[in-house]
Scaffold this motif. Structure first.
Motif, PDB file in Angstrom:
ATOM      1  N   HIS A 190       0.832  -1.196   0.000  1.00 16.04           N
ATOM      2  CA  HIS A 190       0.000   0.000   0.000  1.00 16.04           C
ATOM      3  C   HIS A 190       0.870   1.252   0.000  1.00 16.04           C
ATOM      4  N   LEU A 191       0.379   2.296  -0.650  1.00 20.43           N
ATOM      5  CA  LEU A 191       1.098   3.555  -0.799  1.00 20.43           C
ATOM      6  C   LEU A 191       0.441   4.671  -0.001  1.00 20.43           C
ATOM      7  N   ALA A 192       1.230   5.672   0.371  1.00 22.43           N
ATOM      8  CA  ALA A 192       0.701   6.875   1.011  1.00 22.43           C
ATOM      9  C   ALA A 192       1.591   8.051   0.645  1.00 22.43           C
ATOM     10  N   ALA A 193       1.012   9.240   0.724  1.00 18.67           N
ATOM     11  CA  ALA A 193       1.760  10.470   0.421  1.00 18.67           C
ATOM     12  C   ALA A 193       1.399  11.545   1.435  1.00 18.67           C
ATOM     13  N   GLY A 194       2.359  12.432   1.683  1.00 21.82           N
ATOM     14  CA  GLY A 194       2.100  13.575   2.562  1.00 21.82           C
ATOM     15  C   GLY A 194       2.997  14.741   2.189  1.00 21.82           C
ATOM     16  N   THR A 195       2.522  15.951   2.436  1.00 26.39           N
ATOM     17  CA  THR A 195       3.273  17.166   2.131  1.00 26.39           C
ATOM     18  C   THR A 195       2.962  18.215   3.188  1.00 26.39           C
TER      19      THR A 195
END
Length: 332
Positions: A190-195
Motif C-alpha cells: 500500500h502507498l501513502a503520500a504527505g506534504t
C-alpha cells in the motif's frame, strides 16, 4: 491484489535555487535531518506499520527542523505571520486529509492526518482547523515558536523588493518556496503520500499553494504516490500529482516517464518550476526537478538512508524503471 513487497520511503525537503556555496555546517545539518527522517520513517515500515505511519513520522522530523520551510522553519507572510499547510492521502482507501492557513499547530502533518481519520471532512482551514486540533489533542504552540531569524531576514529582503518584481522573479527569495514531503510503500503493497509547507515568503491575502490541495501537490492511489515541491500555482493548474498518477495507473506509463512529463515538460512550458518525488507499487522511484537542486532522500531494500541535494548527485531515478510486475494492472 496481493504483493510481497519490499518497503520503500522517499522524502523531499524542497526544490529551488540551492546554492553550492551553502555553509558546510548548514549542509551537514540538512543531511543529518533528512537522514533522521528516513530512519524514523523506515523504522515504521520495518515494524510492519502502514505507509501512512512512515510518511507522518518522516515529515514530523522535517517540520521540527528549522532548516526546512515547514513547521518550525516556515517562512513569513507579507504581514509577518507564519501560515502553514499540509496534506496526507492513503492510496489504498483514497482517504485524505488536509489543513491550510494554520498558525499555532506544531506539526501540521499530524493535524492533516487527524482530519482524515477523525472528521467527516477532507480540508479544514484557519481557526476552525485549530479548534479541531484542540479537540483532537494535537499540540498547539505560541506563534513565536515558528520565528527564526533566517526566515525573518528573508521577509525583510522580500519586502524591500515589493513593487519591483513579480512573485518568484528574484531567485534569492524564490529559493525559499520549498516544502517537505514523503511517499511510502509498505510491506502490504500500500502507498501513502504527505506534504507540509510554510508557503511562500511574502505571500499575501491568505494565499494557499498546492501542498494541501489533494491532487495538486499531494496524491496517492493503489499504483502511485506523489508529493510535489515548487511554484504551487502551476501545480494547482496542472493538478500535477494526480496527473502523474493517472499516467501511471490509467495509461500504464512507467513512473519515471510520467513524472518527468509533468514536472519537467508541462509545468515549465507554462512558466513554472519545481520538483516532485513519486513512488509506484512496484517500488520504482522518480525524483524529477528542474531547479538547481532538490533536497531529497530515499531508503529501500538495502536499509541504508541515501540523501542528495544538488542536480549532479546520483539517485535511483537515474536508473531505468523496473518492469511492471505481473500482479499489477494499469487500470486497477
Amino acid at each position: 491484489m496481493v504483493h510481497a513487497t519490499t518497503p520503500v520511503l522517499i522524502i523531499h525537503g524542497g526544490a529551488g535555487v540551492i546554492k553550492r556555496d551553502m555553509s558546510p555546517a548548514k549542509e551537514k545539518a540538512v543531511r543529518a535531518a533528512m537522514t533522521k527522517a528516513l530512519e524514523d520513517g523506515y523504522a515504521q515500515l520495518k515494524a510492519g506499520k502502514p505507509a501512512m505511519d512512515a510518511v507522518t513520522a518522516a515529515i514530523t522530523v522535517l517540520e521540527d527542523d528549522p532548516n526546512f520551510n515547514a513547521g518550525r522553519g516556515s517562512v513569513f507572510t507579507h504581514d509577518g505571520k507564519n501560515e502553514m499547510d499540509a496534506a496526507v492521502m492513503d492510496g489504498d482507501t483514497l482517504r485524505a486529509g488536509s489543513v491550510a492557513a494554520v498558525h499555532r499547530v506544531k506539526n501540521p502533518i499530524l493535524l492533516a492526518r487527524a482530519v482524515m481519520e477523525h472528521s467527516p471532512h477532507v480540508m479544514l482551514i484557519g481557526d476552525g482547523a485549530e479548534e479541531f486540533a484542540k479537540e483532537q489533542g494535537i499540540t498547539l504552540v505560541d506563534p513565536s515558536y515558528f520565528r527564526t531569524e533566517e526566515r525573518w531576514q528573508q521577509l525583510q529582503k522580500a519586502l524591500k523588493e515589493d513593487g519591483e518584481k513579480q512573485p518568484h522573479a528574484d531567485l534569492e527569495t524564490a529559493r525559499h518556496f520549498g516544502t517537505v514531503g514523503a511517499v511510502a510503500l509498505d510491506a502490504q503493497g500500500h502507498l501513502a503520500a504527505g506534504t507540509s509547507t510554510g508557503g511562500m515568503t511574502d505571500k499575501r491575502w491568505g494565499r494557499v499553494g498546492d501542498s494541501p490541495i489533494i491532487g495538486a501537490g499531494t496524491y496517492a492511489n493503489a499504483q502511485c504516490a506523489v508529493s510535489g515541491t515548487g511554484w504551487g500555482e502551476f501545480y494547482i493548474r496542472t493538478v500535477a500529482a494526480h496527473e502523474i498518477c493517472m499516467k501511471v495507473s490509467m495509461l500504464g506509463e512507467p513512473l519515471q516517464r510520467a513524472a518527468a512529463e509533468v514536472i519537467n515538460q508541462e509545468i515549465p512550458s507554462m512558466g513554472g518550476n519545481g520538483g516532485a518525488i513519486a513512488l509506484d507499487n512496484d517500488g520504482n522511484i522518480a525524483m524529477p526537478f528542474n531547479t538547481d537542486g532538490m533536497y531529497r532522500g530515499w531508503i529501500g531494500a538495502d536499509g541504508v538512508p541515501h540523501v542528495a541535494i544538488y542536480d549532479n548527485e546520483p539517485d535511483p531515478s537515474n536508473q531505468p524503471p523496473a518492469a511492471p510486475s505481473s500482479a499489477s494492472a494499469p487500470n486497477e
